[in-house]
Design a protein around this motif. Sequence first.
Motif: not given
Length: 389
Positions: A327, A363, A365
């Motif tokens: 992330g 990602s 997040g």
Amino acid sequence: MSPWLRMMLFLVPVTALLALAHVYLYRRLVRDVTASRALRRTGMGLFAGGLVGSLGARMVGGMFSSEVARGTGIGLLVWMGLVLYLLMFTLGLDVGRGVLARVRKAPEPPSPERRAFLAKGMAAGATVAGAAVSSFGTWRAFHPPDVRDIPVRLPGLPKALEGFTLVQLTDIHIGGVLQRRFVDELVARANALKPDLIAVTGDLVDGTVPELGRYVAGFGALKARHGAYFVTGNHDYYSGVEAWTEFVRGLGLTVLRNRAVTIGDAGASFDLLGVDDWSASRFGEAGYDLDAAMKGLRPDRASVLLAHQPSNFEVVAQRGVGLQISGHTHGGQMFPGNVLGQLIWGEQNAGLSKLGDSHLYVSRGCGFVGPPMRVAAPPEIARIILLPG
């Protein structure tokens, strides 16, 4: 370089730029638009108060009760995001007008009435556009994250584990803004996906256990067939990593700090590795240790690495790890941050990328830092579906 000097080298230019932005916006959106002394004083008070509040949000919040402090803090953070977009649109219109005037080789309109009309029109347009983008960004930040399905072909994955689902939650940033209600909603959405495994890949909190423990406790309700796992992020170190890892263990999550576990059974399994945050050594910790996490692992087995930051993926790929899940970048969080993130991180800013036979998924997040806004980088829950490579 001492921490205080590093802080000053960051704060001084940021404070100067923030002050210049507020002065510029007051002049363009208030002073150049109205001759009313009352409106000018009101505008000056608004921009001056916003500047002081933005710089001293914690101190301002500490002057009030907890709920008032929280509302004040959220308002000041929204103000910072609004200032960014007001600045972007106002500067854009000013630059555009200057370029157009040069292209047309036309002098400034001689009529004061004409100049006043243009100034008011541009100020109104910039204000409406900035407010609209900020409002959408705030709504998107507090709206539940999207679920993204990401199929990944993992080298060495046994056929029996085809379709294994791993749900990733990352960059949640529970703190003064996002609290228990957000946690409960996130947990409910993750559990509804009926995952085989849940991975929380760092930046869980922005605050201490005594401050935030009652909110983070909601993650104890995470449910997956093979359990929930946690690795540290840089913000977890800011917040007291030892206390938080103990707290998370108490909720039933397995903390992976430079070690690996086996997921599955004797008939079909893969290795799940977890490392401390890439920047942990700056906090006096032992830090990121890929060698320790991979100690004793067989290279012919399927492996998945949980690492908060996408840093060091080239080495991870060279070591034969089939998938790294990260992330940290937030995908830029707010335009133009997503564009800058793409320039800094390239393919590692967000989404799925590949190097050789190894994959990296980054990602955007679930939460946010700074202004509670998401513009052109929506929050997400990643559901990674493992397939034999």
